[in-house]
Design an enzyme around this catalytic site. Structure first.
Site, PDB file in Angstrom:
ATOM      1  N   ARG A  59       6.870  33.308  47.578  1.00 49.31           N
ATOM      2  CA  ARG A  59       7.927  33.287  46.554  1.00 49.31           C
ATOM      3  C   ARG A  59       7.398  32.723  45.242  1.00 49.31           C
ATOM      4  O   ARG A  59       7.753  33.200  44.163  1.00 49.31           O
ATOM      5  CB  ARG A  59       9.121  32.468  47.046  1.00 49.31           C
ATOM      6  CG  ARG A  59       9.990  33.238  48.036  1.00 49.31           C
ATOM      7  CD  ARG A  59      11.158  32.426  48.527  1.00 49.31           C
ATOM      8  NE  ARG A  59      12.081  32.038  47.467  1.00 49.31           N
ATOM      9  CZ  ARG A  59      12.996  31.080  47.584  1.00 49.31           C
ATOM     10  NH1 ARG A  59      13.112  30.412  48.730  1.00 49.31           N
ATOM     11  NH2 ARG A  59      13.797  30.777  46.590  1.00 49.31           N
ATOM     12  N   ASN A  92      19.401  26.984  41.088  1.00 52.94           N
ATOM     13  CA  ASN A  92      18.150  27.743  41.163  1.00 52.94           C
ATOM     14  C   ASN A  92      16.939  26.825  41.228  1.00 52.94           C
ATOM     15  O   ASN A  92      16.912  25.777  40.594  1.00 52.94           O
ATOM     16  CB  ASN A  92      18.023  28.674  39.956  1.00 52.94           C
ATOM     17  CG  ASN A  92      19.154  29.690  39.909  1.00 52.94           C
ATOM     18  OD1 ASN A  92      19.874  29.833  40.893  1.00 52.94           O
ATOM     19  ND2 ASN A  92      19.308  30.371  38.796  1.00 52.94           N
ATOM     20  N   HIS A 109      19.574  21.821  43.832  1.00 49.64           N
ATOM     21  CA  HIS A 109      18.886  22.324  45.029  1.00 49.64           C
ATOM     22  C   HIS A 109      17.374  22.134  44.939  1.00 49.64           C
ATOM     23  O   HIS A 109      16.625  22.763  45.691  1.00 49.64           O
ATOM     24  CB  HIS A 109      19.235  23.798  45.276  1.00 49.64           C
ATOM     25  CG  HIS A 109      20.655  24.013  45.729  1.00 49.64           C
ATOM     26  ND1 HIS A 109      21.245  25.249  45.832  1.00 49.64           N
ATOM     27  CD2 HIS A 109      21.616  23.125  46.119  1.00 49.64           C
ATOM     28  CE1 HIS A 109      22.509  25.118  46.258  1.00 49.64           C
ATOM     29  NE2 HIS A 109      22.748  23.835  46.424  1.00 49.64           N
ATOM     30  N   GLY A 177      26.620  33.617  37.421  1.00 48.95           N
ATOM     31  CA  GLY A 177      25.741  34.248  38.418  1.00 48.95           C
ATOM     32  C   GLY A 177      25.651  33.517  39.743  1.00 48.95           C
ATOM     33  O   GLY A 177      24.584  33.453  40.341  1.00 48.95           O
ATOM     34  N   ASN A 203      29.971  36.940  35.890  1.00 53.37           N
ATOM     35  CA  ASN A 203      29.384  37.467  37.121  1.00 53.37           C
ATOM     36  C   ASN A 203      29.516  38.987  37.122  1.00 53.37           C
ATOM     37  O   ASN A 203      30.439  39.539  36.540  1.00 53.37           O
ATOM     38  CB  ASN A 203      30.104  36.877  38.353  1.00 53.37           C
ATOM     39  CG  ASN A 203      29.269  36.986  39.617  1.00 53.37           C
ATOM     40  OD1 ASN A 203      28.868  38.069  40.020  1.00 53.37           O
ATOM     41  ND2 ASN A 203      28.993  35.856  40.232  1.00 53.37           N
TER      42      ASN A 203
HETATM   43  P1  OAD Z   1      23.939  34.433  45.596  1.00 53.51           P
HETATM   44  O1  OAD Z   1      22.862  35.414  45.913  1.00 53.51           O
HETATM   45  O2  OAD Z   1      24.813  33.975  46.686  1.00 53.51           O
HETATM   46  O3  OAD Z   1      24.887  35.038  44.466  1.00 53.51           O
HETATM   47  C1  OAD Z   1      24.364  35.633  43.315  1.00 53.51           C
HETATM   48  C2  OAD Z   1      25.542  36.011  42.420  1.00 53.51           C
HETATM   49  O4  OAD Z   1      25.020  36.522  41.198  1.00 53.51           O
HETATM   50  C3  OAD Z   1      26.450  37.103  42.987  1.00 53.51           C
HETATM   51  O5  OAD Z   1      27.798  36.687  42.872  1.00 53.51           O
HETATM   52  C4  OAD Z   1      26.172  38.331  42.103  1.00 53.51           C
HETATM   53  O6  OAD Z   1      27.332  39.125  41.895  1.00 53.51           O
HETATM   54  C5  OAD Z   1      25.759  37.659  40.814  1.00 53.51           C
HETATM   55  N1  OAD Z   1      24.863  38.453  39.938  1.00 53.51           N
HETATM   56  C6  OAD Z   1      23.859  39.279  40.310  1.00 53.51           C
HETATM   57  N2  OAD Z   1      23.237  39.769  39.226  1.00 53.51           N
HETATM   58  C7  OAD Z   1      23.839  39.231  38.142  1.00 53.51           C
HETATM   59  C8  OAD Z   1      23.663  39.346  36.730  1.00 53.51           C
HETATM   60  N3  OAD Z   1      22.708  40.102  36.212  1.00 53.51           N
HETATM   61  N4  OAD Z   1      24.493  38.652  35.920  1.00 53.51           N
HETATM   62  C9  OAD Z   1      25.489  37.877  36.437  1.00 53.51           C
HETATM   63  N5  OAD Z   1      25.714  37.735  37.752  1.00 53.51           N
HETATM   64  C10 OAD Z   1      24.900  38.397  38.597  1.00 53.51           C
HETATM   65  O7  OAD Z   1      23.222  33.197  44.857  1.00 53.51           O
HETATM   66  P2  OAD Z   1      23.766  31.720  44.617  1.00 53.51           P
HETATM   67  O8  OAD Z   1      25.226  31.694  44.353  1.00 53.51           O
HETATM   68  O9  OAD Z   1      22.865  31.083  43.642  1.00 53.51           O
HETATM   69  O10 OAD Z   1      20.682  27.644  48.361  1.00 53.51           O
HETATM   70  O11 OAD Z   1      23.491  31.055  46.036  1.00 53.51           O
HETATM   71  C11 OAD Z   1      23.765  29.710  46.211  1.00 53.51           C
HETATM   72  C12 OAD Z   1      22.736  29.076  47.126  1.00 53.51           C
HETATM   73  O12 OAD Z   1      22.655  29.811  48.348  1.00 53.51           O
HETATM   74  C13 OAD Z   1      21.316  29.097  46.609  1.00 53.51           C
HETATM   75  O13 OAD Z   1      21.045  28.032  45.733  1.00 53.51           O
HETATM   76  C14 OAD Z   1      20.523  28.990  47.855  1.00 53.51           C
HETATM   77  C15 OAD Z   1      21.259  30.000  48.692  1.00 53.51           C
HETATM   78  O14 OAD Z   1      21.109  29.911  50.051  1.00 53.51           O
HETATM   79  C16 OAD Z   1      19.717  27.041  49.028  1.00 53.51           C
HETATM   80  O15 OAD Z   1      18.658  27.576  49.288  1.00 53.51           O
HETATM   81  C17 OAD Z   1      20.055  25.636  49.416  1.00 53.51           C
END
Ligand code: OAD
Length: 231
Positions: A59, A92, A109, A177, A203
């Site tokens: 990664r 992130n 995180h 996001g 989003n």
């Molecule tokens: P997710 O993958 O769960 O969600 C990503 C979000 O970004 C989704 O709601 C998409 O609709 C949105 N999205 C995608 N492309 C976009 C764009 N160009 N502009 C705006 N929005 C967009 O990711 P997180 O919410 O960050 O934790 O996940 C939370 C945590 O779960 C992470 O920090 C990680 C993961 O498991 C750990 O590893 C502890």
């Protein structure tokens, strides 16, 4: 946006999507290809530190090739405008906010470019890609782990406390996001709202937060954030 004096921003993987970093839950998401239980838990690391580090090393090699996008830069610009009244809370670990120039960042995180010694607990920055030795070792002889928060672990206490304070004290929160399903991070926007802040969500899709947000903007953050901040 113009009149807000205390702005808190919560970002998730979606803000880095336009940089080419995969998100976790959408199409092509990391947790659709890999099992979190095998790679992102303390148990997985205990069982097979080499496997876990190989995945993080891969990664890191992907992240080495990408760059911040206009969404990251817009937030760095907003920080310049709002000064001490600004706080960026990010889930992130990719380091792209730093590379875009943001400084007031709470990494709830952790950071994929940090390592932490399992023995002496020292946290260090390490940008080597690939790592010369897997698993890498600390000067004290202990095995290093990635400086990120895994499933089942609590968030770094002081950082999380500061994030809660930022949410409690802001008059505007932008939520950018994030799928808003991972707690405790997902609780920050409701907390801000209970304390009287307005919440704007940005989003591509609807999330569990969309209904409660004061404004929900649908689209890519790399386009919406620069517009919001410049107009
Ligand atoms: P997710 O993958 O769960 O969600 C990503 C979000 O970004 C989704 O709601 C998409 O609709 C949105 N999205 C995608 N492309 C976009 C764009 N160009 N502009 C705006 N929005 C967009 O990711 P997180 O919410 O960050 O934790 O996940 C939370 C945590 O779960 C992470 O920090 C990680 C993961 O498991 C750990 O590893 C502890």
């Amino acid at each position: 946006m113009r009149s807000a004096t205390r702005v808190a921003v919560l970002t998730g993987a979606g803000i880095s999507a336009e940089s080419g970093v995969p998100t976790f839950r959408g199409p092509g998401g990391i947790w659709r290809t890999y099992r979190a239980e095998d790679l992102a838990t303390p148990q997985a690391f205990h069982r097979d530190p080499k496997l876990v580090w190989e995945w993080y090393d891969w990664r890191r090699s992907v992240l080495r090739t990408v760059n911040p996008n206009l969404g990251h830069y817009a937030l760095a610009e907003l920080e310049q405008k709002k000064g001490d009244g600004f706080m960026l809370i990010t889930q992130n670990v990719d380091g792209l906010h730093n590379r875009a120039g943001s400084q007031r960042i709470l990494k709830i995180h952790g950071d994929i470019w940090w390592t932490q010694c399992s023995a002496c607990r020292e946290v260090k920055s390490d940008h080597r890609v690939p790592l010369p030795e897997i698993p890498p070792r600390c000067a004290c002889g202990g095995v290093l782990r990635p400086g990120v928060v895994w499933f089942g672990e609590s968030l770094p206490e002081r950082t999380w406390q500061q994030a809660q304070e930022a949410a409690e004290n802001c008059d505007l929160m932008l939520v950018v996001g994030t799928s808003a399903v991972v707690y405790p991070a997902a609780g920050l926007a409701p907390l801000a709202q209970r304390r009287g802040a307005r919440v704007i969500e940005i989003n591509m899709e609807e999330t569990p937060l969309s209904g409660a947000a004061d404004i929900s903007l649908r689209g890519p953050s790399g386009e919406i954030l620069p517009q919001l901040i410049h107009e």
